[in-house]
Design an enzyme around this catalytic site. Structure first.
Site, short mmCIF file in Angstrom:
data_model
loop_
_atom_site.label_atom_id
_atom_site.label_comp_id
_atom_site.label_asym_id
_atom_site.label_seq_id
_atom_site.Cartn_x
_atom_site.Cartn_y
_atom_site.Cartn_z
N GLY A 9 0.81 -1.27 -0.10
CA GLY A 9 0.01 0.02 0.07
C GLY A 9 0.87 1.34 0.12
N VAL A 13 -0.36 6.56 4.33
CA VAL A 13 0.67 6.03 5.56
C VAL A 13 1.92 5.22 4.84
CG1 VAL A 13 0.39 4.30 7.41
CG2 VAL A 13 -1.69 5.58 6.99
N ARG A 88 -14.16 3.01 11.99
CA ARG A 88 -13.00 2.01 11.53
C ARG A 88 -13.47 0.82 11.03
NH1 ARG A 88 -10.50 4.60 15.94
NH2 ARG A 88 -8.71 5.68 15.26
N ARG A 151 -1.08 10.12 20.86
CA ARG A 151 -2.12 11.34 20.76
C ARG A 151 -2.47 11.75 22.04
NH1 ARG A 151 -5.78 8.32 16.00
NH2 ARG A 151 -4.70 9.51 14.15
N HIS A 175 -7.98 -0.83 18.81
CA HIS A 175 -7.91 0.33 18.31
C HIS A 175 -9.09 1.09 17.68
CE1 HIS A 175 -5.82 3.67 16.14
NE2 HIS A 175 -6.39 3.14 14.73
#
Ligand code: NAD
Length: 308
Positions: A9, A13, A88, A151, A175
């Site tokens: 990919g 990202v 998600r 974060r 997650h």
């Protein structure tokens, strides 16, 4: 011989993770994507930056899995990213097909590799990749907790106006929206934030952490976060390749740990050349255990939808 990392990919990202690896010079990189020309173009661009970074890493862009053969590590970032209003888990079925296909190819081409799954919903995709490759669970893991913890650490540092360097945060669980941030293990130079911030403020920072991904999606509109996610995946790659034995929260296969069996979940692990070398068990309070269980349940629900 130089180590080899393949990134499956070449989107936001994947390409950013490739940049960080190539820039560090710790491994050669193969960037794979199904879009013709795109990984080749990005790899050429990154290769042309190597003289500026004093990096001797090689990078190749490709649409052919043959080029990923004999990788030491494979990072799976292939798949759809969230758009505004999506969770998600809305990505479940489309990304399951993509990850299954990638995992099948990796098992054939790089049977001794260590697999880091980034594609969402990540915990489910890690379990799918593990089942598909039939690798030892030590060699298949997911990236999520490092990002969630980073974060939370950023929000704490902004709130207290202290350097992010001095903040350590810990987030366990899946997650997703049911992640389990642990304020009593979130510290500023060793001092738990529970001693320096009022409960109401901590709750607000935790809520912002849970929604951290969605906050960025709502700004970007056409994609999701990628700088911090790529930096998180890079931290895992580095700990494995350099055998740093960092303790990092990652999705790992639980077989009794944390009272959980046969499930990938975010927990602190030691990452070294063997992959997940140890799962670290933290004693949770009653309330934290209940949150952890809820998080497990939401991941199990998604696994059921895929009949895993
Ligand atoms: P992106 O759309 O920028 O890139 C995805 C890339 O995957 C595209 O280039 C696409 O062509 C490629 N792709 C699609 N099908 C493929 C296939 N079969 N084989 C190889 N490549 C294929 O998305 P992104 O922002 O890079 O995000 C990638 C994934 O990572 C998403 O699922 C996103 O939700 C997830 N993500 C996870 C985390 C985490 O913390 N685990 C954080 C951020 C993003």
């Amino acid at each position: 011989m130089k180590k080899k990392v393949s990134v499956i990919g070449g989107g936001n990202v994947g390409a950013t993770a490739a940049l960080l690896i190539v820039q560090s010079g710790i491994a050669d990189v193969v960037l794979f994507d199904v879009v013709e020309g795109m990984p080749q173009g990005k790899a050429l661009d990154l290769g042309e930056a190597c003289p500026l970074w004093n990096s001797s890493a090689n990078i190749k862009g490709t649409n052919d899995y043959a080029d990923t053969a004999d990788s030491d590590i494979v990072v799976i970032t292939a798949g759809l990213a969230r758009k505004p209003g999506m969770s998600r888990s809305d990505l479940l079925h489309a990304n399951a097909d993509i990850v299954k296909n990638a995992a099948t190819e990796i098992a054939k081409k790089s049977p001794h590799s260590i697999l880091i799954v980034v594609t969402n919903p990540m915990d489910v995709m890690a379990q799918l990749a593990w089942k598909t490759t039939e690798f030892s669970c030590k060699r298949v893991m997911g990236m999520g907790g490092i990002l969630d913890a980073s974060r939370l650490a950023a929000f704490v540092s902004w709130e207290l106006d202290v350097s992010p360097e001095d903040v350590e945060a810990l987030v366990l669980g899946g997650h997703g929206d049911e992640m389990v941030p642990l304020p009593r293990f979130t510290t500023v130079k060793g001092i738990p934030i529970t001693e320096i911030l009022p409960r109401k403020k901590i709750n607000a920072l935790i809520e912002r952490t849970r929604k951290g991904g969605a906050e960025i999606v709502s700004f970007l509109k056409t994609g999701s976060a990628y700088y911090a996610p790529a930096a998180s995946a890079f931290q895992m790659v580095k700990s494995i390749l350099l055998d740093e034995k960092r303790m990092l929260p990652c999705a790992a296969y639980l077989n009794g740990e944390y009272g959980t069996r046969d499930l990938y979940m975010g927990v602190p692990v030691i990452l070294g050349t063997e992959g997940v070398e140890k799962i670290v068990e933290v004693k949770l309070t009653k309330e934290e255990k209940a949150q952890f269980r809820r998080s497990c349940e939401s991941v199990r629900k998604l696994l059921k939808q895929l009949s895993i």
